[in-house]
Scaffold this active site. Sequence first.
Site, PDB file in Angstrom:
ATOM      1  N   SER A  77       0.947  -1.089  -0.131  1.00  0.00           N
ATOM      2  CA  SER A  77      -0.084   0.024   0.117  1.00  0.00           C
ATOM      3  C   SER A  77       0.728   1.038   0.003  1.00  0.00           C
ATOM      4  CB  SER A  77      -0.832  -0.072   1.286  1.00  0.00           C
ATOM      5  OG  SER A  77      -1.620   1.291   1.344  1.00  0.00           O
ATOM      6  N   TYR A 106      -2.284   5.318  -4.464  1.00  0.00           N
ATOM      7  CA  TYR A 106      -3.314   6.412  -4.084  1.00  0.00           C
ATOM      8  C   TYR A 106      -2.732   7.571  -4.916  1.00  0.00           C
ATOM      9  CZ  TYR A 106      -6.504   4.105  -1.011  1.00  0.00           C
ATOM     10  OH  TYR A 106      -7.319   3.242  -0.521  1.00  0.00           O
ATOM     11  N   THR A 125      -5.662   2.391  -7.320  1.00  0.00           N
ATOM     12  CA  THR A 125      -6.905   2.191  -6.584  1.00  0.00           C
ATOM     13  C   THR A 125      -8.118   3.153  -7.078  1.00  0.00           C
ATOM     14  OG1 THR A 125      -6.018   0.998  -4.693  1.00  0.00           O
ATOM     15  CG2 THR A 125      -8.379   2.106  -4.289  1.00  0.00           C
ATOM     16  N   LYS A 165      -7.871  -1.109  -9.492  1.00  0.00           N
ATOM     17  CA  LYS A 165      -8.628  -1.818  -8.385  1.00  0.00           C
ATOM     18  C   LYS A 165      -9.546  -1.324  -8.210  1.00  0.00           C
ATOM     19  CE  LYS A 165      -7.343  -3.265  -3.467  1.00  0.00           C
ATOM     20  NZ  LYS A 165      -8.120  -2.331  -2.871  1.00  0.00           N
ATOM     21  N   HIS A 213     -13.251  -2.951  -2.075  1.00  0.00           N
ATOM     22  CA  HIS A 213     -12.421  -2.388  -0.976  1.00  0.00           C
ATOM     23  C   HIS A 213     -12.818  -3.015   0.417  1.00  0.00           C
ATOM     24  CE1 HIS A 213      -9.669   1.204  -0.786  1.00  0.00           C
ATOM     25  NE2 HIS A 213      -9.567   0.752   0.500  1.00  0.00           N
TER      26      HIS A 213
HETATM   27  C1  LIG Z   1      -7.413  -2.195   7.149  1.00  0.00           C
HETATM   28  C2  LIG Z   1      -7.439  -2.346   5.725  1.00  0.00           C
HETATM   29  C3  LIG Z   1      -6.713  -1.521   5.136  1.00  0.00           C
HETATM   30  C4  LIG Z   1      -6.712  -1.207   3.606  1.00  0.00           C
HETATM   31  N1  LIG Z   1      -5.817  -0.131   2.990  1.00  0.00           N
HETATM   32  C5  LIG Z   1      -5.885  -0.223   1.655  1.00  0.00           C
HETATM   33  C6  LIG Z   1      -5.088   0.400   0.776  1.00  0.00           C
HETATM   34  O1  LIG Z   1      -4.204   1.057   1.569  1.00  0.00           O
HETATM   35  N2  LIG Z   1      -5.171   0.607  -0.332  1.00  0.00           N
HETATM   36  C7  LIG Z   1      -6.270  -0.078  -0.975  1.00  0.00           C
HETATM   37  O2  LIG Z   1      -6.172  -0.060  -2.431  1.00  0.00           O
HETATM   38  N3  LIG Z   1      -6.841  -0.942  -0.456  1.00  0.00           N
HETATM   39  C8  LIG Z   1      -6.595  -1.052   0.817  1.00  0.00           C
HETATM   40  N4  LIG Z   1      -7.721  -2.022   1.497  1.00  0.00           N
HETATM   41  C9  LIG Z   1      -8.645  -2.902   0.769  1.00  0.00           C
HETATM   42  C10 LIG Z   1      -8.016  -4.019   0.328  1.00  0.00           C
HETATM   43  O3  LIG Z   1      -6.967  -3.983  -0.342  1.00  0.00           O
HETATM   44  C11 LIG Z   1      -8.845  -5.191  -0.212  1.00  0.00           C
HETATM   45  O4  LIG Z   1      -9.681  -4.519  -1.198  1.00  0.00           O
HETATM   46  C12 LIG Z   1      -9.949  -5.772   0.848  1.00  0.00           C
HETATM   47  O5  LIG Z   1      -9.567  -5.677   2.054  1.00  0.00           O
HETATM   48  C13 LIG Z   1     -10.309  -6.986   0.625  1.00  0.00           C
HETATM   49  O6  LIG Z   1     -11.319  -7.683   1.284  1.00  0.00           O
HETATM   50  P1  LIG Z   1     -11.077  -8.551   2.445  1.00  0.00           P
HETATM   51  O7  LIG Z   1     -10.608  -7.830   3.740  1.00  0.00           O
HETATM   52  O8  LIG Z   1     -12.409  -9.157   2.769  1.00  0.00           O
HETATM   53  O9  LIG Z   1     -10.033  -9.773   2.002  1.00  0.00           O
HETATM   54  C14 LIG Z   1      -7.540  -2.070   3.026  1.00  0.00           C
HETATM   55  C15 LIG Z   1      -8.302  -2.938   3.640  1.00  0.00           C
HETATM   56  C16 LIG Z   1      -8.366  -2.879   5.054  1.00  0.00           C
HETATM   57  C17 LIG Z   1      -8.995  -4.157   5.730  1.00  0.00           C
HETATM   58  C1  LIG Z   2     -11.414   6.653   9.682  1.00  0.00           C
HETATM   59  C2  LIG Z   2     -10.188   5.781   9.046  1.00  0.00           C
HETATM   60  C3  LIG Z   2      -9.061   6.906   8.841  1.00  0.00           C
HETATM   61  C4  LIG Z   2      -7.818   5.986   7.869  1.00  0.00           C
HETATM   62  C5  LIG Z   2      -7.118   7.223   7.225  1.00  0.00           C
HETATM   63  C6  LIG Z   2      -5.992   6.671   6.399  1.00  0.00           C
HETATM   64  C7  LIG Z   2      -6.602   5.692   5.434  1.00  0.00           C
HETATM   65  C8  LIG Z   2      -5.488   5.299   4.314  1.00  0.00           C
HETATM   66  C9  LIG Z   2      -6.158   4.587   3.183  1.00  0.00           C
HETATM   67  C10 LIG Z   2      -6.186   2.974   3.579  1.00  0.00           C
HETATM   68  C11 LIG Z   2      -7.386   2.317   3.016  1.00  0.00           C
HETATM   69  O1  LIG Z   2      -7.535   2.233   1.753  1.00  0.00           O
HETATM   70  C12 LIG Z   2      -8.527   2.188   3.802  1.00  0.00           C
HETATM   71  O2  LIG Z   2      -9.236   1.079   3.521  1.00  0.00           O
HETATM   72  O3  LIG Z   2      -8.417   2.001   5.236  1.00  0.00           O
END
Ligand SMILES: Cc1cc2nc3c(=O)[nH]c(=O)nc-3n(C[C@H](O)[C@H](O)[C@H](O)COP(=O)(O)O)c2cc1C
Ligand SMILES: CCCCCCCCCCC(=O)C(=O)O
Length: 370
Positions: free
Chosen positions: A120, A143, A169, A245, A268
């Site tokens: 990420s 991003y 994304t 994505k 997501h």
């Molecule tokens: C805690 C968390 C942080 C995430 N951060 C990002 C991110 O930084 N960039 C992004 O494209 N997707 C992010 N995602 C989405 C994941 O890439 C993914 O699409 C999603 O978690 C898939 O679903 P699953 O958790 O059921 O496997 C995040 C998901 C979670 C749970």
């Molecule tokens: C209320 C949550 C605040 C998080 C701020 C930073 C987010 C970074 C992006 C990560 C992401 O895609 C995600 O799903 O979380």
Amino acid sequence: MTTTDLPEANIPELDGTVNLADIEALGRSRLGRNALEYYASGANDEVTLAANRAGFRAIRLRPRVLVDVSDVDARTEVLGLPLSFPVGVAPSAFHGLAHADAELGTARAAASAGSVMTLSTFSNTPIEEVAQAAAGRFWFQLYLYTDREVSAEVVRRAEAAGARALVLTVDAPFLGRREPNERHRFALPPHLGVPNAGSREQLRAMESEAGSQLVNYFQGLVDKTFTWADLAWLRSITALPIVLKGILTAEDALLAAHHGAHVWVSNHGGRQLDTAVGSIEALPEVVDAVQGQVEVYLDGGITRGTDVLKAVALGARCVFLGRAALWGLAAGGEAGVRRTLDLLHDEVRLALALCGKQNIGQVGRDLVRL
Ligand SMILES: Cc1cc2nc3c(=O)[nH]c(=O)nc-3n(C[C@H](O)[C@H](O)[C@H](O)COP(=O)(O)O)c2cc1C
Ligand SMILES: CCCCCCCCCCC(=O)C(=O)O
């Protein structure tokens, strides 16, 4: 093909886990409220979060019998990279909230398991360090910042470090509302920075300007004006394959293919538009639209080997784990992520055999009844 064949992590609780639900329970037990709510939450009423799991449960398999399955092989390839089975790690922010190993643990586990990690933009570890730990098995998730030059610099760093694809994304011009995080004012602990999104000092300055809400920091950073026409700019600054994505419709999948981009079906993890379609439900129309012109991937709700096979049967080249990898990291750092991948690999091979398939190439739509 049983869990007893798997390498031991020498962490007693981890070695006792037999499925991803066990690892999730262990991971959750090791997290405080701040991190747990951040990882677990979906947007609003979490309808889409639940739909991701429910979608897999609703699909039935159509196994064939009397096939020689003494030697089952789950290997595949994504963008020319061989994988030991069709599972990678999805990008997720802030692995440092789960374990001190942070993104380095995830990268090492993915590499040693013959998988691929997507790093990420909002990692707690710089791209270059993760690249080394990933031994070439990594994609970089982008991003896009409002400042194009800052974005171009991050892309250059990822490419120079050896990323094999750029994952843009496209479903998060604004962050979805994860209400538990809002209620309890989610924050990054002071020892964690976001080195691909500015220095720790910049982060703290922007956080305090944004009223200590990380969500405001994100909203301020990300470009909301970016459209299909701007993909030409991204293409002009990198030679890497581009993956979009967050695609959920045939219309957008077709546009992606016309722009030469691969398609990652995702909502997501239910964290963006609540009540959006579950990802496995969206997959068939996307696959039909692109007609093999580009690769198609999927994430959302994967916890079982049979989930992996269902997605492959419906046309996904490979699936990605979001939360499952994070629970593994929380449960035991690098060893926990490795255990997660090993258990799933084992389940995929067993499911293949019980479906009467010798390899991934034999898995097609006839394997599922929707
Ligand atoms: C805690 C968390 C942080 C995430 N951060 C990002 C991110 O930084 N960039 C992004 O494209 N997707 C992010 N995602 C989405 C994941 O890439 C993914 O699409 C999603 O978690 C898939 O679903 P699953 O958790 O059921 O496997 C995040 C998901 C979670 C749970
Ligand atoms: C209320 C949550 C605040 C998080 C701020 C930073 C987010 C970074 C992006 C990560 C992401 O895609 C995600 O799903 O979380």
